[in-house]
Motif scaffolding. Structure first.
Motif, PDB file in Angstrom:
ATOM      1  N   GLU A   1       0.847  -1.185   0.000  1.00 34.82           N
ATOM      2  CA  GLU A   1       0.000   0.000   0.000  1.00 34.82           C
ATOM      3  C   GLU A   1       0.884   1.237   0.000  1.00 34.82           C
ATOM      4  O   GLU A   1       1.999   1.213   0.513  1.00 34.82           O
ATOM      5  N   GLU A   2       0.369   2.326  -0.521  1.00 34.62           N
ATOM      6  CA  GLU A   2       1.152   3.547  -0.626  1.00 34.62           C
ATOM      7  C   GLU A   2       0.841   4.511   0.513  1.00 34.62           C
ATOM      8  O   GLU A   2      -0.252   4.527   1.059  1.00 34.62           O
ATOM      9  N   GLY A   3       1.826   5.324   0.869  1.00 37.70           N
ATOM     10  CA  GLY A   3       1.603   6.488   1.710  1.00 37.70           C
ATOM     11  C   GLY A   3       1.580   6.246   3.205  1.00 37.70           C
ATOM     12  O   GLY A   3       1.412   7.193   3.966  1.00 37.70           O
ATOM     13  N   LYS A   4       1.747   5.018   3.655  1.00 36.86           N
ATOM     14  CA  LYS A   4       1.712   4.747   5.092  1.00 36.86           C
ATOM     15  C   LYS A   4       3.138   4.537   5.586  1.00 36.86           C
ATOM     16  O   LYS A   4       3.631   3.416   5.651  1.00 36.86           O
ATOM     17  N   VAL A   5       3.777   5.652   5.924  1.00 40.75           N
ATOM     18  CA  VAL A   5       5.189   5.658   6.278  1.00 40.75           C
ATOM     19  C   VAL A   5       5.362   6.285   7.656  1.00 40.75           C
ATOM     20  O   VAL A   5       4.740   7.294   7.974  1.00 40.75           O
ATOM     21  N   MET A   6       6.197   5.692   8.462  1.00 43.05           N
ATOM     22  CA  MET A   6       6.453   6.229   9.790  1.00 43.05           C
ATOM     23  C   MET A   6       7.173   7.570   9.693  1.00 43.05           C
ATOM     24  O   MET A   6       8.108   7.739   8.915  1.00 43.05           O
ATOM     25  N   ASP A   7       6.731   8.531  10.517  1.00 43.57           N
ATOM     26  CA  ASP A   7       7.392   9.835  10.521  1.00 43.57           C
ATOM     27  C   ASP A   7       8.464   9.886  11.603  1.00 43.57           C
ATOM     28  O   ASP A   7       8.621   8.964  12.408  1.00 43.57           O
ATOM     29  N   GLU A   8       9.211  10.983  11.615  1.00 44.30           N
ATOM     30  CA  GLU A   8      10.335  11.118  12.541  1.00 44.30           C
ATOM     31  C   GLU A   8       9.883  11.092  13.994  1.00 44.30           C
ATOM     32  O   GLU A   8      10.574  10.520  14.852  1.00 44.30           O
ATOM     33  N   ALA A   9       8.733  11.705  14.294  1.00 41.43           N
ATOM     34  CA  ALA A   9       8.270  11.759  15.682  1.00 41.43           C
ATOM     35  C   ALA A   9       7.950  10.360  16.206  1.00 41.43           C
ATOM     36  O   ALA A   9       8.280  10.020  17.353  1.00 41.43           O
ATOM     37  N   THR A  10       7.315   9.530  15.380  1.00 38.46           N
ATOM     38  CA  THR A  10       6.993   8.164  15.808  1.00 38.46           C
ATOM     39  C   THR A  10       8.262   7.346  15.954  1.00 38.46           C
ATOM     40  O   THR A  10       8.403   6.549  16.894  1.00 38.46           O
ATOM     41  N   ALA A  11       9.220   7.532  15.030  1.00 37.98           N
ATOM     42  CA  ALA A  11      10.493   6.833  15.153  1.00 37.98           C
ATOM     43  C   ALA A  11      11.183   7.199  16.456  1.00 37.98           C
ATOM     44  O   ALA A  11      11.740   6.341  17.153  1.00 37.98           O
ATOM     45  N   ARG A  12      11.147   8.476  16.812  1.00 41.01           N
ATOM     46  CA  ARG A  12      11.788   8.922  18.054  1.00 41.01           C
ATOM     47  C   ARG A  12      11.119   8.276  19.267  1.00 41.01           C
ATOM     48  O   ARG A  12      11.796   7.831  20.199  1.00 41.01           O
ATOM     49  N   LYS A  13       9.792   8.205  19.261  1.00 42.95           N
ATOM     50  CA  LYS A  13       9.084   7.576  20.376  1.00 42.95           C
ATOM     51  C   LYS A  13       9.449   6.095  20.491  1.00 42.95           C
ATOM     52  O   LYS A  13       9.565   5.559  21.592  1.00 42.95           O
ATOM     53  N   ALA A  14       9.603   5.444  19.350  1.00 45.77           N
ATOM     54  CA  ALA A  14       9.934   4.021  19.376  1.00 45.77           C
ATOM     55  C   ALA A  14      11.340   3.797  19.930  1.00 45.77           C
ATOM     56  O   ALA A  14      11.586   2.838  20.665  1.00 45.77           O
ATOM     57  N   VAL A  15      12.283   4.675  19.565  1.00 43.14           N
ATOM     58  CA  VAL A  15      13.621   4.572  20.137  1.00 43.14           C
ATOM     59  C   VAL A  15      13.568   4.823  21.639  1.00 43.14           C
ATOM     60  O   VAL A  15      14.244   4.150  22.432  1.00 43.14           O
ATOM     61  N   GLU A  16      12.751   5.785  22.064  1.00 42.11           N
ATOM     62  CA  GLU A  16      12.581   6.024  23.498  1.00 42.11           C
ATOM     63  C   GLU A  16      12.037   4.786  24.196  1.00 42.11           C
ATOM     64  O   GLU A  16      12.417   4.482  25.332  1.00 42.11           O
ATOM     65  N   LEU A  17      11.149   4.050  23.512  1.00 37.07           N
ATOM     66  CA  LEU A  17      10.626   2.804  24.081  1.00 37.07           C
ATOM     67  C   LEU A  17      11.763   1.819  24.322  1.00 37.07           C
ATOM     68  O   LEU A  17      11.861   1.206  25.392  1.00 37.07           O
ATOM     69  N   LEU A  18      12.632   1.639  23.333  1.00 34.48           N
ATOM     70  CA  LEU A  18      13.765   0.742  23.502  1.00 34.48           C
ATOM     71  C   LEU A  18      14.660   1.180  24.653  1.00 34.48           C
ATOM     72  O   LEU A  18      15.066   0.384  25.498  1.00 34.48           O
ATOM     73  N   LEU A  19      14.949   2.483  24.711  1.00 29.93           N
ATOM     74  CA  LEU A  19      15.874   2.991  25.719  1.00 29.93           C
ATOM     75  C   LEU A  19      15.257   3.023  27.110  1.00 29.93           C
ATOM     76  O   LEU A  19      15.974   3.229  28.099  1.00 29.93           O
TER      77      LEU A  19
END
Length: 327
Positions: free
Chosen positions: A60-78
């Motif tokens: 599917e097109e157009g469903k891409v993670m943005d920078e803010a969500t990526a940052r939150k996910a890294v915070e989850l790991l950390l």
């Protein structure tokens, strides 16, 4: 990689659907993060440079993670209590978004330093997007690379065809292999064996080893039916590999079959957490499968503000994942 400890924390970032996405990671205390829906495209026009015939996912097109969500996910790991963590990118073809991947790496490295965590990186790739300039950048980031090559040209090209018919994924891997081997970057070769190629597995393993790869992992294709004869052929081919390469040593000349160092079960699925493009968190490979049990894999959402370890202790076991992945 002597700088990475797989027994510590791990986060996988998935830019779509790829050959590693349905395979195992059984001893690495992992979490799994998606840059976009596995059936979507990281870009509006290209989610992967290949159209592997053993990849069943709808794009599917157009469903891409943005920078803010990526940052939150890294915070989850950390948020994990573990002092050492690993961030892995795979897909799809994560390196189609090379700028995004490198930016996330840079920010994650800074976040880890502030959190007093040791952070390592892994990138899984089909090899088409690799070039020497990118290898230099990955080496500077101390990244481990996992490159997909299924065997001989005939075996590899039976399933791993290009989105653009002019792209030969086998030639792409062969082209970059000398530079990768000479780069000093830690690397593994990832082979996927299918019912249609299983009779050539031993030959394919020997071919990949002859190219110079010293660490090789064999993943059997999931989501396809294996007959009893094909399963027996798989076992027989593994025995041939053992006789040819490992009868006297488990590391002859530095050659390793990575599968020998993991817990053996008939089928082992990922037990990670997945953060999808919209922040939805699922257990295991819930982002890949369309199960007959709605919600069977859902764990929560990044906005719930739970920590990594809280999700980890609630993760289902392998039997649950099998039951709901293949009902």
């Amino acid at each position: 990689n002597q700088n990475l400890d797989p027994q510590e924390g791990m986060l996988r970032m998935v830019a779509g659907m790829g050959t590693r996405a349905v395979d195992r990671s059984d001893a690495d205390y992992p979490s799994l993060m998606s840059l976009d829906r596995p059936e979507a495209r990281p870009h509006s026009d290209a989610d992967c440079s290949l159209r592997c015939r053993y990849c069943p996912m709808i794009k599917e097109e157009g469903k891409v993670m943005d920078e803010a969500t990526a940052r939150k996910a890294v915070e989850l790991l950390l948020s994990s209590a573990r002092p050492s963590v690993i961030l892995q990118f795979f897909g799809g073809e994560a390196l189609l978004r090379r700028s995004f991947v490198l930016e996330v790496m840079g920010e994650a490295k800074a976040m880890a330093a502030r959190a007093d965590r040791s952070l390592g990186f892994i990138v899984s790739t089909n090899g088409v997007s690799l070039d020497e300039e990118l290898l230099d950048l990955l080496r500077a980031m101390r990244v481990k690379v996992e490159v997909s090559i299924d065997g001989t040209r005939e075996v590899h090209m039976k399933y791993r065809v290009g989105k653009d018919p002019a792209v030969c994924s086998y030639d792409s891997v062969r082209r970059i292999t000398p530079a990768l081997l000479a780069s000093g970057i830690p690397h593994d070769a990832i082979m996927v064996v299918n019912p249609g190629t299983v009779e050539a597995l031993s030959e394919s393993f020997s071919h990949v080893a002859a190219l110079g790869y010293r660490r090789i992992q064999i993943n059997h294709a999931l989501g396809v039916l294996w007959s009893k004869d094909q399963m027996r052929a798989f076992a027989g081919q593994l025995h041939e590999i053992e006789k040819e390469h490992f009868s006297r040593s488990v590391r002859p000349g530095g050659l390793e079959l990575v599968d020998l160092w993991s817990f053996r079960r008939p089928m082992l699925l990922n037990g990670e957490l997945t953060v999808d493009f919209d922040g939805t968190i699922t257990f295991g490979n819930g982002f890949l499968v369309r199960t007959s049990t709605p919600g069977a894999f859902r764990a929560g959402h990044l906005d719930d503000m739970e920590g990594f370890d809280a999700y980890y202790v609630r993760r289902p076991d392998n039997d649950y994942l099998l039951e709901h992945t293949y009902p």
